[in-house]
Design a protein around this motif. Structure first.
Motif, mmCIF file in Angstrom:
data_model
loop_
_atom_site.group_PDB
_atom_site.id
_atom_site.type_symbol
_atom_site.label_atom_id
_atom_site.label_comp_id
_atom_site.label_asym_id
_atom_site.label_seq_id
_atom_site.Cartn_x
_atom_site.Cartn_y
_atom_site.Cartn_z
ATOM 1 N N LEU A 176 7.366 20.595 25.175
ATOM 2 C CA LEU A 176 6.563 19.336 24.558
ATOM 3 C C LEU A 176 5.605 18.357 25.841
ATOM 4 N N PHE A 177 6.711 18.688 26.854
ATOM 5 C CA PHE A 177 6.547 17.335 27.852
ATOM 6 C C PHE A 177 4.881 18.604 28.423
ATOM 7 N N ALA A 178 4.815 19.452 28.508
ATOM 8 C CA ALA A 178 4.336 20.325 29.312
ATOM 9 C C ALA A 178 2.576 20.268 28.111
ATOM 10 N N ARG A 179 3.136 19.887 26.887
ATOM 11 C CA ARG A 179 1.520 19.965 25.912
ATOM 12 C C ARG A 179 0.939 18.224 25.819
ATOM 13 N N ALA A 180 1.953 18.150 26.316
ATOM 14 C CA ALA A 180 2.175 16.489 26.734
ATOM 15 C C ALA A 180 0.749 15.786 27.913
ATOM 16 N N GLY A 181 0.920 17.151 28.492
ATOM 17 C CA GLY A 181 0.281 17.059 30.184
ATOM 18 C C GLY A 181 1.697 16.327 31.486
ATOM 19 N N LEU A 182 2.966 15.919 31.609
ATOM 20 C CA LEU A 182 3.763 15.871 32.289
ATOM 21 C C LEU A 182 4.355 16.777 32.491
ATOM 22 N N PRO A 183 4.767 16.867 34.073
ATOM 23 C CA PRO A 183 5.715 17.511 34.290
ATOM 24 C C PRO A 183 6.361 17.635 33.693
ATOM 25 N N THR A 184 6.965 19.075 34.506
ATOM 26 C CA THR A 184 8.482 20.257 33.454
ATOM 27 C C THR A 184 9.379 20.418 34.589
ATOM 28 N N GLU A 185 9.124 20.312 35.745
ATOM 29 C CA GLU A 185 10.090 20.604 36.360
ATOM 30 C C GLU A 185 11.523 19.038 36.841
ATOM 31 N N ARG A 186 12.740 19.249 36.781
ATOM 32 C CA ARG A 186 13.242 18.339 36.665
ATOM 33 C C ARG A 186 13.439 17.229 38.077
ATOM 34 N N GLY A 187 13.172 17.868 39.111
ATOM 35 C CA GLY A 187 12.824 17.015 40.330
ATOM 36 C C GLY A 187 11.515 16.304 40.060
ATOM 37 N N ALA A 188 10.287 17.157 39.269
ATOM 38 C CA ALA A 188 9.026 15.681 39.576
ATOM 39 C C ALA A 188 9.110 14.687 37.824
ATOM 40 N N VAL A 189 9.791 15.527 37.138
ATOM 41 C CA VAL A 189 10.190 14.442 35.669
ATOM 42 C C VAL A 189 11.306 13.495 36.509
ATOM 43 N N GLY A 190 12.112 13.289 37.079
ATOM 44 C CA GLY A 190 13.490 12.516 37.003
ATOM 45 C C GLY A 190 12.306 11.340 38.251
ATOM 46 N N ARG A 191 11.127 11.777 38.986
ATOM 47 C CA ARG A 191 10.147 10.633 39.931
ATOM 48 C C ARG A 191 9.701 10.127 39.111
ATOM 49 N N LEU A 192 9.825 10.233 37.869
ATOM 50 C CA LEU A 192 8.552 9.692 36.582
ATOM 51 C C LEU A 192 9.111 8.489 36.372
ATOM 52 N N TRP A 193 10.722 8.036 36.699
ATOM 53 C CA TRP A 193 11.101 6.806 35.908
ATOM 54 C C TRP A 193 11.630 6.458 37.083
ATOM 55 N N ALA A 194 12.160 7.037 37.856
ATOM 56 C CA ALA A 194 12.728 7.136 38.909
ATOM 57 C C ALA A 194 13.178 5.675 40.002
ATOM 58 N N GLY A 195 14.465 4.635 38.825
ATOM 59 C CA GLY A 195 14.567 3.126 39.834
ATOM 60 C C GLY A 195 14.153 2.474 38.981
ATOM 61 N N ASP A 196 13.842 2.357 37.615
ATOM 62 C CA ASP A 196 13.192 1.933 36.980
ATOM 63 C C ASP A 196 13.717 2.155 35.451
ATOM 64 N N TRP A 197 13.600 1.574 34.679
ATOM 65 C CA TRP A 197 13.745 1.756 33.156
ATOM 66 C C TRP A 197 12.408 2.086 32.490
ATOM 67 N N ARG A 198 11.339 0.569 32.876
ATOM 68 C CA ARG A 198 10.484 0.351 32.479
ATOM 69 C C ARG A 198 9.706 1.196 32.638
ATOM 70 N N LYS A 199 9.245 2.145 34.028
ATOM 71 C CA LYS A 199 8.498 3.756 34.078
ATOM 72 C C LYS A 199 8.871 4.729 33.126
ATOM 73 N N TYR A 200 10.251 4.582 32.465
ATOM 74 C CA TYR A 200 10.670 5.366 31.749
ATOM 75 C C TYR A 200 9.951 5.261 29.956
ATOM 76 N N LEU A 201 9.544 3.625 29.895
ATOM 77 C CA LEU A 201 8.776 3.353 28.853
ATOM 78 C C LEU A 201 7.346 3.391 29.612
ATOM 79 N N ALA A 202 6.996 3.557 30.679
ATOM 80 C CA ALA A 202 5.378 4.040 30.784
ATOM 81 C C ALA A 202 5.647 5.421 30.497
ATOM 82 N N ALA A 203 6.497 6.307 30.788
ATOM 83 C CA ALA A 203 5.911 7.759 30.618
ATOM 84 C C ALA A 203 6.143 8.051 29.062
#
Length: 446
Positions: A176-203
């Protein structure tokens, strides 16, 4: 304690059936775990040559029996028999435990206590429990400091030894991440929101822009709220034991962020641990879920074979914990010294590593993290994710938050009376907040 779970190399076996084993029954074909230090083999305990029976009272599928730990203990100690009694639900088990402790009768030699109830047990029943901090085989330094603190009463006596914990990650659907144009490798995914739950919202906002039809970014607003609250240094009570849920900025931050997920259409508007939520895993209805270690087996069960290698595991924005349990020894027991020895052995690092390998219950004894069954653990269902490393890192970072006597009740009220209404009916967050606070006050007779 949530729902829980042999040998290729050790790590592959440890996780080949991790949590899947929890669904398949016993472990009779598993190799015997290596004996751990702490409880040596010895002669009959009562001097008469008669075998004693120790009883262990638990709730749910606790895992100790299913992992074969009682059988191993009895082989090491042929003068002791171990028998378990279990009630399916903690909300039935716990009131009975309080009643039996107060009466001083009807108790097992060893009793389990869920983390949401441990503070109340220590505060109201501490005088009816034996101290375990200096029991034979117990090593305080082997445990995570915050877990040891949760089992220690205000007077400084350690009355409960930790079994498992629920360090959090985020489980996500790679397809689903790939189809939505988001990274799929677990390290890159973790970096999407690292350090802040508000970044999880942004993702989530990014996901929504190209979301596959019929899917949401996450399962529920209540799940987000629980995850954010679980990573806070103060939650519902302060260090003095005073209730602060209504005035704690961290709780309100978690509420507001979860409400934003609901208001922005980023959730599947589900209630966790319901049939609809279970079915949504199988249907691929959402792309992420806040994921304590024990959740892996739940996902594997509900998503089924079709979800294999579609799900993966990334680090959460901030370390937190959801779930976990303890063992206590009631002072009214007939075999208190032997019960303490059994409790020490069951919670020792080697046994916690076995419990993780066979049932997926993540150790509260940090000394277990260097053992191969944990350090090298990978989960083939989740793309061979290095779950031992991911969850050990999270566990070490969990803040030492005070646990209050009504944590479980408060969390449930916030979710079911409050946030569920925001998520499913569109109720205004401020109105739902007031309703939740009123319900908490009523439940606590305030």
């Amino acid at each position: 304690m949530g729902s829980r779970r042999r040998h290729r190399p050790v790590a592959a076996l440890a996780l080949a059936l991790l949590l899947g084993a929890a669904l398949s029954g016993g472990c009779a074909t598993d190799p015997d775990p290596a004996p751990a230090a702490g409880v040596p083999v010895r002669g009959p305990v009562d001097g008469s040559g008669r075998r004693i029976t120790l009883t262990v009272g638990v709730f749910g599928t606790f895992g100790l029996q299913e992992a074969g730990l009682y059988e191993t203990y009895m082989r090491l100690n042929p003068d002791v028999a171990v028998r378990q009694t279990s009630l399916t639900r903690n909300d039935v088990y716990y009131p009975q435990l309080l009643t039996h402790l107060t009466a001083g009768s009807g108790l097992a030699d060893v009793q389990a206590v869920e983390v949401g109830n441990i503070a109340e047990v220590l505060a109201t029943q501490g005088g009816r429990l034996d101290g375990l901090g200096s029991a034979p085989g117990v090593d305080r330094s082997a445990f995570l400091p915050w877990k040891w603190a949760q089992g220690t009463a205000p007077d400084g006596r350690t009355l409960a030894l930790g079994t498992d914990i629920g360090p959090q990650a985020v489980c996500y659907r790679k397809d689903l991440f790939a189809r939505a144009g988001l990274p799929t490798e677990r390290g890159a995914v973790g970096r999407l929101w690292a350090g802040d739950w508000r970044k999880y919202l942004a993702a989530g906002v990014r996901y929504r822009e190209r979301a596959p039809e019929g899917t949401a970014f996450t399962d529920s607003a209540s799940g987000v709220m629980a995850a954010v609250t679980g990573s806070a240094a103060l939650r519902y009570y302060d260090e003095r034991g005073d209730l602060i849920v209504a005035v704690n900025p961290a709780v309100r931050e978690a509420w507001d962020l979860a409400a934003a997920f609901a208001r922005q259409g980023l959730t599947a508007r589900l209630q966790q641990f319901t049939p609809g939520w279970d079915q949504a895993f199988a249907n691929g209805a959402f792309a992420t879920v806040a994921c304590p270690a024990w959740m892996l087996g739940y996902i594997q069960d509900k998503a089924g074979p079709a979800g294999r290698d579609r799900w993966d595991v990334a680090a959460a924005p901030r370390p937190g914990s959801w779930g976990g349990s303890f063992l206590v020894v009631p002072s009214a027991g007939r075999h208190r010294a032997e019960a303490a020895r059994l409790t020490a052995w069951l919670t020792a690092p080697a046994q916690q590593a076995v419990l993780f390998a066979r049932r997926g219950s993540f150790p509260s004894a940090s000394a277990a993290y260097a053992l191969p069954a944990v350090a090298e653990a990978r989960h083939p269902y989740f793309g061979d994710a290095p779950v031992g490393t991911i969850f050990a890192t999270a566990a070490r970072g969990v803040p030492r938050a005070p646990v209050g006597p009504k944590d479980a009740l408060i969390a449930q009220t916030l979710a079911d009376v409050g946030m569920l209404q925001v998520d499913q009916t569109g109720r205004a967050p401020e109105s739902a907040w007031r309703a939740a606070m009123k319900a908490i006050d009523n439940a606590l007779d305030r």
